[in-house]
Design an enzyme around this catalytic site. Structure first.
Site, PDB file in Angstrom:
ATOM      1  N   HIS A  12      40.526  95.321 -33.880  1.00 22.38           N
ATOM      2  CA  HIS A  12      41.313  94.511 -34.833  1.00 22.38           C
ATOM      3  C   HIS A  12      40.651  93.145 -35.078  1.00 22.38           C
ATOM      4  CE1 HIS A  12      44.205  97.748 -34.304  1.00 22.38           C
ATOM      5  NE2 HIS A  12      44.030  97.598 -33.021  1.00 22.38           N
ATOM      6  N   GLU A  27      47.629  91.774 -30.200  1.00 22.91           N
ATOM      7  CA  GLU A  27      46.606  92.616 -29.593  1.00 22.91           C
ATOM      8  C   GLU A  27      45.196  92.121 -29.898  1.00 22.91           C
ATOM      9  OE1 GLU A  27      46.452  96.669 -31.010  1.00 22.91           O
ATOM     10  OE2 GLU A  27      44.639  97.009 -29.849  1.00 22.91           O
ATOM     11  N   HIS A  81      41.193  97.807 -26.602  1.00 20.61           N
ATOM     12  CA  HIS A  81      42.490  97.719 -27.277  1.00 20.61           C
ATOM     13  C   HIS A  81      43.609  97.554 -26.263  1.00 20.61           C
ATOM     14  CE1 HIS A  81      41.338  99.127 -31.420  1.00 20.61           C
ATOM     15  NE2 HIS A  81      40.255  99.444 -30.735  1.00 20.61           N
ATOM     16  N   GLU A 143      42.521 101.682 -23.800  1.00 17.87           N
ATOM     17  CA  GLU A 143      43.831 101.064 -24.016  1.00 17.87           C
ATOM     18  C   GLU A 143      44.234 100.533 -22.648  1.00 17.87           C
ATOM     19  OE1 GLU A 143      45.287 100.760 -26.908  1.00 17.87           O
ATOM     20  OE2 GLU A 143      44.769 102.480 -28.189  1.00 17.87           O
TER      21      GLU A 143
HETATM   22 ZN   LIG Z   1      44.376  98.645 -31.214  1.00 17.23          ZN
END
Ligand SMILES: [Zn+2]
Length: 293
Positions: A12, A27, A81, A143
């Site tokens: 992102h 995030e 992430h 993640e």
């Molecule tokens: Zn993400």
């Protein structure tokens, strides 16, 4: 011996915040901080070259991230992430791979990472994400935890937690590419990271056209400043630099240094060198300069 090339991708950025936690943490900020911390653990390793797809809060298309890694001829790619779920109770650490050849990297990174996060082990999973599909080297997407879970959101933004997890990811990457981890080990180097603002033009930009060539100028207090040397020389002037000021045919003029380049008011150049200026009334951000015939 060729260095192993590692690309770290902070997911992102800028207009794309990624998931946002219940306390409002974004995030994209977690991902960037982590990428910078992983880089800090690896960047002094003589056998590694570490590349970040982004080191600031900027927006990159997925294909740009892929292209950075592919062009670099990377040996390993990790996209960082934080996870999100509509179920606020969802927790844990998860690692995705897509191509079968990336599964070893996923297992290695995940083993290191899950020990450091201490969160629920959600395991290694197949995930069809563009950054791990279209890259050509071993590539995984991690993640680290769930930003959508209030407790985990706070954990993800804890500096010690971040340092421990970054260290684990760094060690996992080293293990995978077969390079000894060279520390620092216990104490994380990186201080808490405040994401730097994206590099932007310091002033509103102007399109400056000289003899059909395009230059970028800047509008500073309604005066258009242009890069002195290329335009001055196109207009047949001798451009120098003395005492912090640009000189045109020996005469010093008002100078603003922008990104290390001396910019001068466009009128100073054209007046000294007999050129004409045309301001396009329909396009106030454009200036045409016509050299003296
Ligand atoms: Zn993400």
């Amino acid at each position: 011996m060729a260095k192993k090339i590692i690309v770290i991708d902070a997911g992102h950025g800028a207009k794309d915040p990624g998931a946002v936690g219940p306390a409002g943490k974004k995030e994209k900020d977690f991902n960037l901080t982590m990428a910078i911390k992983v880089e800090a653990f690896l960047k002094d390793n003589p056998e590694l070259k570490v590349i970040l797809t982004r080191g600031t809060d900027v927006f990159l298309e997925l294909k740009e991230r892929v292209s950075i890694a592919n062009k670099a001829g990377a040996d390993a790619f990790v996209s960082i992430h934080a996870n999100s779920s509509s179920n606020p109770d969802a927790t844990g650490t998860e690692t995705y791979y897509m191509r079968p050849t990336s599964k070893n990297l996923a297992n290695t990174i995940h083993k290191h990472m899950v020990a450091a996060t201490g969160l629920r082990d959600r395991g290694v999973a197949y995930g069809n994400f563009q950054v791990i599909r279209s890259t050509t080297m071993d590539a995984v997407l991690v993640e680290v935890g769930f930003i959508s879970n209030a407790v985990e959101e706070a954990t993800l933004f804890d500096n010690d937690f971040q340092n421990n997890v970054a260290l684990a990811i760094a060690k996992g990457l080293c293990a995978h590419v077969g390079v000894p981890f060279t520390g620092p080990d216990t104490k994380p180097t990186p201080a808490p990271v405040t994401p730097k603002p994206a590099e932007t033009a310091p002033y509103p930009t102007m399109e400056v056209i000289v003899g059909g060539q395009d230059f970028t100028g800047f509008s500073i207090n309604n005066t258009t400043f242009v890069p002195s040397r290329p335009i001055g020389e196109m207009l047949g002037g001798k451009i120098g630099y003395t005492g912090g000021k640009v000189t045109i045919n020996g005469a010093a003029v008002e100078t603003v240094n922008i990104n290390g380049i001396g910019h001068v008011p466009v009128r100073a150049l054209t007046a000294a060198l007999g050129a004409r200026i045309f301001w396009d009334k329909k396009n106030p951000k454009r200036v045409d300069i016509f050299p003296k015939l």
